[in-house]
Every structure is written in structure tokens, then in C-alpha cells.
Design a protein around this motif. Sequence first.
Motif: not given
Length: 127
Positions: A37-41, A96-103, A121-123
Motif C-alpha cells: 500500500v502506498r501513501q503520497a503526501p 509515496a511511502v510504500y508499506y507492506c501489510a497483512t490481514e 519506505t520512501q520512494v
Amino acid sequence: QFQLVESGGGLVQPGGSLRLSCVASGFTLDVYAIGWVRQAPGKEREGVSCISSVVTSSENNTIYTDSVKGRFTISRDNAKNTVYLQMDSLKPEDTAVYYCATEWALRCSPRYEYSKWGQGTQVTVSS
């Protein structure tokens, strides 16, 4: 303690490539679906890709959001307890900042809803 740790981000020019890694500790990663998942400013989080557990009937089934199809590839190395996101033909809008995740689920959900996250981690894609 269960942890996900991302690495591999950095600054890259448009058209360049990066490979992100997501290493799990405290649990065996291959029995769970793992997403990126990513999140941009100033923007909401956006699901990028997901790879299903190896125990599902469709082993290593993957999903991608439309904007990265054909450019990003998600994969596993079970021996290293790691999931990768290979990112090619990068664009400034991939910044964006990229995150790995799990449910803790076997299969990927197109809603990209997760309860366990890495630190990110920032890309940055810029000339």
C-alpha cells in the motif's frame, strides 16, 4: 514479536526501477496474503498490489491496481521469508511511502484492508 520490515526505497529518475523488499520476523510469511500500500503526501492510502498465500488453490495469485499494471511485479522468496515489489518504468506519480501489510488471511482482498503494517519506505521519482 511479529514484524514486517520494508527496505529498498530511494530516489530514482522517471523511467527508472526499484525493488522493494518486505521481510517478516516472528512468523512465516508464506502462509498469508501480503499486500503493498502506498501513501503520497496529502493523499489517502492506495492499495498497490497483493500476493496470496501459497496454501490457496491459486498459488501466488496476484492483484494490482490499474495504475501499476504492466510496470510493477509482486513476488515471494519463501526461503528468505520475503515479499518483493519490483517497480519498473517509474513515474513521478509513484512517489509515496510504500508499506507492506497483512490481514493474516490466505487470500488477497481488493479492498487492501490490513491490521499489521511495516514502518514504510520512501520512494521518490524525480529528475
